[in-house]
Design an enzyme around this catalytic site. Structure first.
Site, short mmCIF file in Angstrom:
data_model
loop_
_atom_site.label_atom_id
_atom_site.label_comp_id
_atom_site.label_asym_id
_atom_site.label_seq_id
_atom_site.Cartn_x
_atom_site.Cartn_y
_atom_site.Cartn_z
N SER A 175 0.93 -1.11 -0.02
CA SER A 175 0.10 -0.09 -0.16
C SER A 175 0.80 1.29 -0.10
O SER A 175 2.02 1.27 0.44
CB SER A 175 -0.82 -0.08 1.28
OG SER A 175 -1.57 1.43 1.51
N TYR A 188 -2.43 -0.74 10.41
CA TYR A 188 -2.21 -1.05 8.93
C TYR A 188 -0.90 -0.51 8.52
O TYR A 188 -0.24 -1.04 7.62
CB TYR A 188 -3.46 -0.47 8.06
CG TYR A 188 -3.48 -0.82 6.68
CD1 TYR A 188 -3.76 -2.13 6.20
CD2 TYR A 188 -3.20 -0.04 5.64
CE1 TYR A 188 -3.77 -2.41 4.91
CE2 TYR A 188 -3.08 -0.10 4.57
CZ TYR A 188 -3.53 -1.56 4.00
OH TYR A 188 -3.57 -2.19 2.89
#
Length: 302
Positions: A175, A188
């Site tokens: 990501s 995350y």
């Protein structure tokens, strides 16, 4: 010996310039894509979201077999049936990548029942979408175990055989938040940063291993149920990516042997800006784009 070292030092800038120019040419001129007709692809988190679209895209591009790993049998079964209906052999196995023993056990089952995995796609991930002080300790550990440590276990399970065969590919769906973290997703962002470091190290470590490569994909916010409720301030300027597009670009990057893929390509600018801009300027950019508050409406996977 000293003369040789001096010559190498003088040639180093020329070599760097050569490789930069070669990369630019490869980016402008489409390179030859490898065929997937002999590949056995295993995708973690393959039952839904990006994983589901990856499975369909690998099958569409001619993969010989597709294997799905995940924790929700209903999703895995539906995806496997859809792929099999389209004409590609597909298998699914229940496996929690956070559980090391389970990963090794299921990897052995896969080898016995399906065959050697030649493309491993580490896609499984979770996000809890809370600040540090609002996060449950067990939830924080879960993010690290699935998003980061799971890659250690799956890669250790399948990479040795790839090295023996001198054929294989390890893929990580990472990501852009690994390089540009936001508040409200500390679990995350941290796990993805660790995951990126893992892939960078692995990619360099495999440079002298013929036939085995790596691809790390760093997409912007993708429109899946995993990030349901996340809002950006200017969706017209920064629209969320569609999962099928991420899947298409990922499979193409694997076929072209691209090491790192930013989606969209404008994310390169973000990395460059972070390398020289002062912190106060970066903070103002975050405020302007609304990334400070984009997780305030986060709902996550239902």
């Amino acid at each position: 010996m000293e003369l040789r070292g001096a010559c190498r030092a003088l040639l180093f800038p020329v070599q760097v310039l050569f490789y930069v120019l070669r990369s630019a040419v490869r980016w402008l001129v489409p390179s030859r894509r490898k065929q997937l007709s002999d590949e056995v692809v295993l995708i973690t988190g393959g039952g839904r979201g990006i994983g589901r679209h990856l499975a369909k895209e690998f099958a569409k591009q001619g993969a010989r077999k597709v294997i799905l790993w995940g924790r929700t049998e209903k999703c895995l079964k539906e995806t496997a049936a859809e792929i099999a209906l389209a004409g590609t052999e597909c298998h699914y196995f229940l496996c929690d990548v956070a559980n090391r023993e389970e990963v090794y056990k299921q990897a052995k089952v896969v080898r016995e029942k399906v065959g050697d995995v030649t493309i491993l796609v580490n896609n499984a991930a979770v996000v809890h979408g809370k600040s540090l002080m609002d996060s449950d300790d067990d939830a924080l550990l879960k993010s690290q175990h699935i998003n980061t440590m799971g890659q250690f276990w799956t890669t250790k399970a399948f990479l040795p055989r790839m090295l023996e065969l001198q054929r294989g590919h390890v893929v990580c769906i990472n990501s852009i938040l690994s390089q540009s973290p936001i508040p409200g997703a500390i679990d995350y962002c941290t796990s993805k940063a660790s995951s990126l470091a893992f892939m960078e190290s692995l990619t360099l470590g495999l440079l002298d291993c013929p036939g085995v490569g790596c691809t790390t994909v760093l997409p912007f916010h993708t429109n899946t149920e995993m990030f349901q409720g996340m809002r950006v301030r200017f969706p017209q300027l920064f629209p969320p990516l569609r999962p099928e597009v991420v899947a298409q670009k990922t499979v193409d990057a694997v076929r072209a042997d691209v090491a790192f893929l930013y989606l969209p390509w404008t994310m390169h600018a973000l990395v460059v800006l972070k390398s020289f801009m002062p912190q106060v300027a970066l903070e103002e950019i975050h405020k302007f784009t609304g990334s400070y508050t984009c997780m305030n409406t986060f709902k996550g996977r239902t």
